[in-house]
Design an enzyme around this catalytic site. Structure first.
Site, short mmCIF file in Angstrom:
data_model
loop_
_atom_site.label_atom_id
_atom_site.label_comp_id
_atom_site.label_asym_id
_atom_site.label_seq_id
_atom_site.Cartn_x
_atom_site.Cartn_y
_atom_site.Cartn_z
N LYS A 170 41.97 35.67 53.88
CA LYS A 170 41.54 36.39 53.47
C LYS A 170 40.95 36.03 51.69
O LYS A 170 41.00 36.61 51.22
CB LYS A 170 41.33 37.97 53.47
N GLY A 201 35.45 37.12 54.43
CA GLY A 201 34.59 38.50 54.25
C GLY A 201 35.07 38.88 52.71
O GLY A 201 35.13 38.87 51.81
N GLY A 203 36.37 42.23 49.59
CA GLY A 203 36.74 43.18 49.68
C GLY A 203 38.01 43.77 50.43
O GLY A 203 38.53 44.54 50.53
N PRO A 204 36.86 44.84 49.83
CA PRO A 204 37.36 46.22 50.06
C PRO A 204 36.59 46.32 51.55
O PRO A 204 36.98 47.72 52.69
CB PRO A 204 35.81 47.44 49.49
N GLY A 207 39.60 42.40 53.44
CA GLY A 207 40.92 42.54 52.61
C GLY A 207 41.05 43.62 52.74
O GLY A 207 42.75 43.92 52.83
N GLU A 245 50.51 39.44 42.36
CA GLU A 245 50.68 38.36 41.68
C GLU A 245 48.59 38.69 40.43
O GLU A 245 47.84 38.59 40.85
CB GLU A 245 50.11 36.96 41.62
N CYS A 279 44.48 32.80 34.86
CA CYS A 279 45.61 34.44 34.44
C CYS A 279 46.56 34.18 33.67
O CYS A 279 47.17 34.90 33.26
CB CYS A 279 46.00 34.98 35.68
N GLU A 369 42.80 42.39 30.00
CA GLU A 369 42.52 41.06 30.28
C GLU A 369 41.21 40.57 30.50
O GLU A 369 40.26 41.38 31.28
CB GLU A 369 43.06 40.43 31.42
#
Ligand code: NAD
Length: 462
Positions: A170, A201, A203-204, A207, A245, A279, A369
């Site tokens: 995904k 698609g 995430g909520p 995923g 990660e 990141c 971040e």
């Protein structure tokens, strides 16, 4: 930009079960460049079933044959490198040269490394009176972000396939087109139907359905700490394997004996590349108080040279988020020496390369971040102070140390709570384990350490 109006499941492009579509937007000019289907939980279920059905056959495929498919995949990616670079530039916004040299090139190297590892890895070892078999974990649910969209896909799918696992991917909703190109390359490489499946698609929806699916044995996620925490909880409750990660707030520690100008210039470039959406970016530069003013001047001059050559950030929400952090930095008393929250252009989601001086360790911009082209310079009194500051966040993904003498830098790096440290500007190594200490994550990607994430052991005693 070419977009498939279907999901790649069980070896073919198949329509999604629902009508929802996701617009893909070019962040440089805000134009819609394509649409992809938004998979439903039902589509995810179909894909996981396909991956489960393909698992016994792929797991039993000799490693040499898996290696041959991965070699073919590497070649297919290499043959499409220009199309990949153009696509990443269109949907992520990074300058074309960066898309070519990093977004398109690194995945070829990583796919190649796993072709070699699949062929050479000892999937069986003898320990005393035991023979230990390293077997695939099973079906992998891979959820990836948009910042290095193809790299993050390959860093999960290649080791999973090398290990004998099957995969449902995904990808991020902002960058689905390069994921579709990847699916085409997998198909061309002759990877059997069902071994790799792509569900684009939200995430909520998609995923979450993938993370929760009981047919998934391992969830490998890269993205925000907030979502990672949630995925970790879901996996924990189901007692399934998880690799996370997550974010970082990495320190670039410049010791007094270092070549200051070089360390500052490389440090600024590290933060500005990919518009700060890395990141592992060294977003905190730590400089001795005696050299601090000189470092600030060097960093401000280096940032000013970038102008808007760094490209936009990925979307409007991200630009708002980054601008919000810049405003907060000013409010909390940091001193802006380059850039600012004002958009440098009317169209496109651009953020000016921004440098803050007089940042103190407890400030929000020194702790959280930002994921944009924003660098914070902090001053330290002595080495112990530098170490305290370097280790003083919830993260521990990467970092850098500069010193006149390599041994001095290494001695400092040994005391840092972080998964990677580049010594005096050491180069990225696609075989070195990549992953976090503390809240930067769980597990490691790349090289042989990345492969073992997708393996489980079975011991026979004789
Ligand atoms: P995100 O964590 O929301 O998205 C990453 C992936 O997770 C995407 O594929 C997304 O669709 C999926 N996802 C989102 N919600 C989900 C859920 N409930 N269940 C399962 N999957 C879900 O990241 P974002 O919103 O795109 O970015 C927000 C912040 O995350 C960034 O500003 C940055 O700080 C951080 N980030 C970090 C990395 C990294 O490499 N560590 C990458 C991207 C973003």
């Amino acid at each position: 930009m070419k977009a498939h109006d279907a999901l790649y499941v069980d070896g073919a492009w198949r329509p999604a079960s629902g009508p929802e579509l996701i617009d893909v937007v070019n962040p440089a000019d805000e134009q819609v460049i394509g649409q992809v289907p938004a998979a439903t939980a039902e589509d995810v279920d179909t894909a996981v079933r396909a991956a489960r059905a393909a698992l016994p056959g792929w797991a039993a495929t000799p490693p040499a044959e898996r290696a041959a498919r991965l070699t073919a995949l590497r070649d297919a990616l290499a043959a499409r490198k220009d199309e990949i670079a153009d696509t990443v530039t269109a949907e992520l916004g990074s300058p074309l040269s960066f898309s070519k040299n990093v977004h398109a090139a690194v995945p070829v190297a990583v796919a190649g490394s796993y072709a070699e590892l699949a062929a050479s890895y000892a999937f069986e070892e003898r320990i005393g009176n035991s023979v230990v078999h390293h077997e695939p974990v099973g079906v992998v649910g891979a959820i990836t972000p948009w910042n290095y969209p193809l790299h993050q896909i390959v860093a999960k799918v290649a080791p999973a396939l090398a290990a004998g696992c099957t995969v449902v991917l995904k990808p991020a909703e902002d960058t689905p087109l390069v994921a579709q190109l990847f699916a085409e390359a997998v198909h061309e490489a002759g990877v059997p139907a069902g071994v790799f499946n792509l569900v684009t698609g939200l995430g909520p929806v998609a995923g979450q359905a993938l993370a929760e699916h009981p047919g998934v044995d391992l969830v490998s996620f890269t993205g925000s700490t907030a979502v990672g925490r949630r995925i970790g909880a879901i996996a924990g409750a189901a007692v399934k394997r998880v690799a996370l990660e997550l974010g970082g707030k990495s320190a670039n520690v410049i010791l007094p004996s270092a070549d200051l100008a070089k360390a500052v210039n490389v440090g600024v470039a590290n933060v500005m590349s990919n518009s700060g959406q890395t990141c592992s970016a060294w977003t905190r530069m730590l400089v001795h108080e005696d050299q601090y003013d000189e470092a600030v001047a060097l960093a401000a001059a280096a940032a000013a040279k970038y102008g808007d050559r760094i490209g936009p950030v990925v979307n409007a929400k991200q630009r708002e988020r980054v601008a919000g952090y810049i405003d907060q930095g000013v409010t909390e008393g940091a001193r802006l020496v380059a850039g600012g929250s004002e958009p440098p252009r009317e169209k496109g989601y651009f953020v000016s390369p921004t440098v803050f001086a007089d940042v103190t360790p407890e400030m929000t911009i020194a702790q959280e971040e930002i994921f944009g082209p924003v660098l914070s310079l902090l001053r330290y009194r002595d080495e112990e102070d530098a170490l305290r500051i370097a280790n003083g966040t919830v993260y521990g993904l990467a970092g850098a140390v500069w010193a006149g003498d390599e041994a001095e830098a290494v001695a400092f790096a040994r005391r840092m709570d972080t998964g990677q440290v580049d010594i005096n500007g050491g180069r990225f190594n696609p075989l070195a384990p990549f992953g976090g200490y503390k809240q930067s994550g769980v597990g490691r990607e790349l090289g042989p350490h990345g492969l073992t994430e997708y393996l489980q052991t079975k011991s026979f005693q004789f």
